[in-house]
Each structure stands twice: as structure tokens, then as C-alpha cells.
Design an enzyme around this catalytic site. Structure first.
Site, PDB file in Angstrom:
ATOM      1  N   ARG A 162      11.956   9.760   0.999  1.00 13.95           N
ATOM      2  CA  ARG A 162      10.591   9.786   0.802  1.00 13.95           C
ATOM      3  C   ARG A 162       9.674   9.608   2.058  1.00 13.95           C
ATOM      4  O   ARG A 162       8.522   8.912   2.068  1.00 13.95           O
ATOM      5  CB  ARG A 162       9.925   9.080  -0.236  1.00 13.95           C
ATOM      6  CG  ARG A 162      10.545   9.194  -1.806  1.00 13.95           C
ATOM      7  CD  ARG A 162      10.002  10.514  -2.411  1.00 13.95           C
ATOM      8  NE  ARG A 162      10.468  10.675  -3.709  1.00 13.95           N
ATOM      9  CZ  ARG A 162      11.660  10.963  -4.101  1.00 13.95           C
ATOM     10  NH1 ARG A 162      12.506  11.251  -3.193  1.00 13.95           N
ATOM     11  NH2 ARG A 162      11.975  11.118  -5.337  1.00 13.95           N
ATOM     12  N   SER A 237       5.712   9.797  -9.312  1.00 18.10           N
ATOM     13  CA  SER A 237       5.875   8.521  -9.044  1.00 18.10           C
ATOM     14  C   SER A 237       5.015   7.849  -8.253  1.00 18.10           C
ATOM     15  O   SER A 237       4.670   8.372  -7.220  1.00 18.10           O
ATOM     16  CB  SER A 237       7.296   8.311  -8.477  1.00 18.10           C
ATOM     17  OG  SER A 237       8.219   8.965  -9.322  1.00 18.10           O
ATOM     18  N   GLU A 333       4.180   5.263  -2.892  1.00 16.35           N
ATOM     19  CA  GLU A 333       4.616   6.604  -2.387  1.00 16.35           C
ATOM     20  C   GLU A 333       3.555   7.781  -2.045  1.00 16.35           C
ATOM     21  O   GLU A 333       3.487   8.324  -1.243  1.00 16.35           O
ATOM     22  CB  GLU A 333       5.384   7.281  -3.495  1.00 16.35           C
ATOM     23  CG  GLU A 333       6.068   8.611  -3.079  1.00 16.35           C
ATOM     24  CD  GLU A 333       7.070   9.070  -4.205  1.00 16.35           C
ATOM     25  OE1 GLU A 333       7.814   8.588  -4.753  1.00 16.35           O
ATOM     26  OE2 GLU A 333       6.674  10.429  -4.510  1.00 16.35           O
TER      27      GLU A 333
END
Ligand SMILES: Cc1cc2nc3c(=O)[nH]c(=O)nc-3n(C[C@H](O)[C@H](O)[C@H](O)COP(=O)(O)OP(=O)(O)OC[C@H]3O[C@@H](n4cnc5c(N)ncnc54)[C@H](O)[C@@H]3O)c2cc1C
Length: 337
Positions: A162, A237, A333
Site C-alpha cells: 500500500r 480498509s 491507509e
């Protein structure tokens, strides 16, 4: 140019933050014009794709630019491979479906991820055992300092979990214009190992899956466990899965014998969702914000009226309780604006 413009329809959290200026661009010429305008007025710029990975914590006192460059180009380079280039404003899932219609393999495990193609390199989007780095060739960007076009290859993008150069040292310096992927035309690599893909294929009665079958399985799994932002505001997420030292993991195992982890050398990746759940957050609501009842890693705007600050503060409480119980610091994130 719109002024004092609500970004509510432009972020999947559905947060009603306003931008001082807003413009949607369809060509590089338009893009350069709006950048000139922002530079002349000394305004910061916020680029937006599908708005599915941003949290707007306050009004944006600058120019928000929705990137709507469209177009897909194919270049068959061998019997087995094709290069497919898509402009930044193409919707990611529609692009995946376009490739699957042509029987081009490599993106099927990434079906149904919200957002646009141009944003996919930002955090090296990943799901079900695949990340875009596995099929990425390069991306063309506009350097915001000198307005020159540049190309970033796989190595220059510094893809991680990520993560990429565009979230680190290149942050705020480039706008991604198009991305090229190398996909298979035959002899596809079928990846069924990750998550519930195998059991979903069994449910579907499929024994020798095609890339289209994998996509269908992934879509079914995602639809069954992830909240649809069209129904309830969210950005997928909210946190990354933390990676900790093996020694720290072993210490935690003494205290929490059912702790989950995926070892990788001296490190172990721990599922953030499990940590959050153990702290009692799954399904818990404060005001307009909750941790989703099926997937605690996803924070939702339950009433549609949550402010970005409310969501941010909620995420801070989660970080604090995970830190207190496990000594692990969760990292967001989602891009905090
Ligand atoms: C329900 C749901 C499920 C999700 N599942 C996954 C998943 O499985 N895997 C995964 O990796 N992600 C997932 N995500 C997160 C998200 O879909 C991805 O991060 C996606 O790539 C974001 O794309 P976007 O166009 O919406 O980005 P945006 O939210 O519009 O932008 C993200 C960041 O990139 C910047 N930006 C936007 N466009 C450009 C550009 N052209 N050039 C430079 N900077 C730009 C923005 O300023 C912002 O900082 C999920 C999100 C949701 C809502």
C-alpha cells in the site's frame, strides 16, 4: 471554475467538505490551465480520482481537481502478452472488465476495487494475492514544478505494501496521467490461493477456473463482506496491516495465544482487523461513525452526516486502544486531507 463547491459527491465517505475552487479536467491542456490558475493564486491543489481513499477532515482552502482523462490503448507485443494503457480517469473496475472481455489476464484478482486507474499506483492497490506491481510497466506523470511529462518505471515507483514513491518523497509533486500494464493473452496465471477464492469457486461449481471465473469469485466475496459506498459512506480498509518484528510477535503470543500473523523473515504481518476486533471495536458506533459490523477495518459514515473530523477522531481512538492493548501503532491507509 466552481467556487465554494461541496465535495460530498466526490468522496466515498460522503463527507460534506467544501473546496474553495473546483474543476474537472478532461485533457492535459485543461490540466495545465488549472495548475497555472492555482500557481497564480498561490493555491494548494487536491487531485481527485474516485475519492475512495481520501478523508476530508476540513474544507479545502485551495483548488480541487477531478481528473477525468479517458481512453484505453492496446499494443500486442507477442503471442502471449499485450501492453494496455489506460488514462487516469478511467474507472478501475470498468477497466478490469474491459481487459477480461478481451481475455487479457493479470488484473482479475483486483476486480471491484473502487477508484480510478490513475490512482492505482499511489498505494500499489492490492487484493486477493495480487498487487498492481505484478503487472505494472510504467506510468506517465506531469511534473507539477516544471509542467513536463515524465515516465516512472516499476523500479522508480518504489512499490511497497500500500505504498509507492507517490506517497513518499514524490508526494504532491506529480499528477499521474496514464498507466501501462503488461497482461497475458494466454497461459494466464490463475491465482486461487488467497482468501476465500477456492471455496467461492467450489460454491460456484467451478473446477478449472478461467480468469473470468476468478473475477466472478472475487466480486462475490467482496460484495458479501465489504460495505458498498453507494449505500454507506466508507473508504474501504482504513488502516494498513501492521508489520512487526518476529521477536515482538513471539512476546505477544505469550499473552494472546490466538494472535494471528503472517511471518516473512524477521517480520510478521498482523491483521489490523483482528487487533481492532480484540479491542472491542467491531460494530461499535460513536455519533455518526462506526466500525463496520462485518469488517472492523472499515470505518463507516452511518448517518451520512459525519464530518471528516469525527471520522478522524474515531480512527484515533482505535489507534490508541490497539496501541494500549498490543503495543502496536496502526497506520492509516486512507489519505488524510
Ligand atoms: C469499499 C472499498 C474497498 C476498497 N478495497 C481496496 C482494496 O481491496 N485494495 C486497495 O488497494 N484499495 C482498496 N480501496 C481503496 C481505494 O479503492 C484505492 O486506494 C483506489 O486506488 C483509490 O482510487 P481513487 O481514484 O478513488 O483515489 P482518490 O481517493 O481520488 O485519491 C487517493 C489519493 O491519490 C491522490 N490522487 C488522485 N488522483 C491522482 C492522480 N491522477 N495523480 C496523483 N495523485 C492523485 C489524491 O489526492 C489522494 O491523495 C477500497 C476502497 C473502498 C471504498
Amino acid at each position: 471554475m466552481h467556487e465554494n463547491f461541496s465535495l460530498k459527491p466526490y468522496n466515498t465517505f460522503g463527507v460534506d467538505a467544501k473546496a474553495r475552487y473546483f474543476n474537472e479536467i478532461h485533457s492535459i491542456e485543461e490540466l495545465k490551465e488549472v495548475i497555472d490558475f492555482a500557481n497564480t493564486e498561490s493555491l494548494p491543489i487536491l487531485f481527485l480520482g474516485g475519492g475512495s481513499n481520501v478523508l476530508l477532515t476540513k474544507d479545502f482552502d485551495g483548488l480541487a481537481v477531478k481528473i477525468s482523462l479517458k481512453g484505453i490503448h492496446e499494443d500486442i507485443i507477442s503471442e502471449n502478452h499485450v501492453l494496455v494503457t489506460a488514462k487516469a480517469g478511467e474507472n478501475w473496475h470498468e477497466f478490469v472488465m474491459f481487459c477480461l472481455d478481451k481475455n487479457y489476464g493479470g488484473l482479475e484478482n483486483l476486480s471491484l476495487i473502487p477508484g480510478n486507474v490513475g490512482t492505482s499506483p499511489m498505494q500499489n492497490i492490492g487484493a486477493y494475492g495480487t498487487e498492481i506491481k505484478d503487472v505494472f510497466v510504467n506510468c506517465t506523470v506531469l511534473n507539477l514544478e516544471n509542467l513536463q511529462l515524465e515516465t516512472f518505471n516499476l523500479e522508480q515507483c518504489k512499490f511497497g505494501y500500500r505504498d509507492s514513491v507517490f506517497k513518499q518523497e514524490g508526494k504532491g509533486k506529480y499528477v499521474i496521467l496514464e498507466v501501462t500494464f503488461k497482461l497475458t493473452r494466454q497461459n494466464h496465471h490463475i491465482k486461487t490461493e488467497y482468501g476465500a477464492i477456492k471455496s467461492e469457486l467450489e460454491n460456484l461449481g467451478i473446477q478449472n477456473p478461467t480468469i473470468q471465473d476468478i473475477s466472478k469469485a472475487v466480486i462475490n466475496i467482496r460484495q458479501s463482506k465489504l460495505p458498498d459506498p453507494k449505500e454507506i459512506g466508507n473508504a474501504g480498509s482504513f488502516f494498513k496491516n501492521p508489520t512487526i518484528l518476529l521477536t515482538q510477535f513471539e512476546e505477544l503470543q505469550q499473552k494472546f495465544d490466538n494472535i494471528q500473523g503472517y511471518p516473512n523473515g524477521d517480520f510478521v504481518k498482523v491483521p489490523a482487523g483482528w487487533l481492532i476486533e480484540q479491542c472491542g471495536w467491531k460494530g461499535r458506533q460513536i455519533g455518526n461513525v462506526a466500525s463496520h459490523k462485518l469488517q472492523s477495518l472499515v470505518i463507516v459514515n452511518t448517518s451520512g452526516l459525519a464530518t471528516g473530523k469525527e471520522i478522524f477522531d474515531f480512527s484515533t481512538e482505535i489507534i490508541n486502544s490497539v496501541k494500549e492493548k498490543f503495543g502496536i501503532e496502526l497506520e492509516r491507509e486512507v489519505n488524510i486531507i
